[in-house]
Write a protein that holds these residues in place. Structure first.
Motif: not given
Length: 153
Positions: A25-54
């Motif tokens: 029954d679990l439904t997750v918006d994977v785009n929102a979750m990944a974005k929250d991980l990218a924006e709400k977590v601290t990283y040393q590097d600037q992380i950015a989305p990669i395209d599907g081919d990559m």
């Protein structure tokens, strides 16, 4: 007899309550979750989305993984935030294994390339629940865990 009936009634209630939390029954918006991980977590590097081919070059993605959202750094760090959605739980388990292999390969590569990054890879988060897999490589594992738990309750 009354005690037996009361016990059986309690068992039925417990069974029905646990089925409400069914992972199917679990439904997750994977785009929102990944974005929250990218924006709400601290990283040393600037992380950015990669395209599907990559994505297919970075991960060995099993057939049946319907959606993959991957944020990666410049390569100067091992940092990343990735979320995968599979067609079913069995495929998600295969994706988790693939993610663990990815982390192992990254660890091997960074060990000779940038050894300081190995500690991040040693504590990388790889979690699977239901049809979803989340991966996060960061020093900020506490916040990453909170974000993941917020989606994969």
């Amino acid at each position: 007899m009354k005690k037996l009936c009361a016990f059986l009634a309690a068992a039925v209630v417990c069974a029905s309550m646990t089925s409400c939390g069914n992972q199917k029954d679990l439904t997750v918006d994977v785009n929102a979750m990944a974005k929250d991980l990218a924006e709400k977590v601290t990283y040393q590097d600037q992380i950015a989305p990669i395209d599907g081919d990559m994505a297919g070059m970075v991960y060995d993605i099993p057939e049946g993984v319907d959606n993959a959202v991957i944020y990666m750094g410049s390569g100067a760090t091992a940092e990343e935030a990735s979320v995968f959605e599979a067609k079913d739980e069995e495929t998600a388990k295969k994706m988790k294994t693939s993610a663990e292999e990815h982390i192992k390969k990254q660890r091997d590569a960074f060990e000779s390339y940038i050894p300081e990054e190995v500690k991040k890879l040693d504590k990388a988060i790889v979690e699977q629940k239901g049809r979803y897999v989340a991966v996060c490589v960061t020093d900020d594992t506490e916040n990453a865990k909170k974000v993941i738990d917020g989606y994969l309750k």
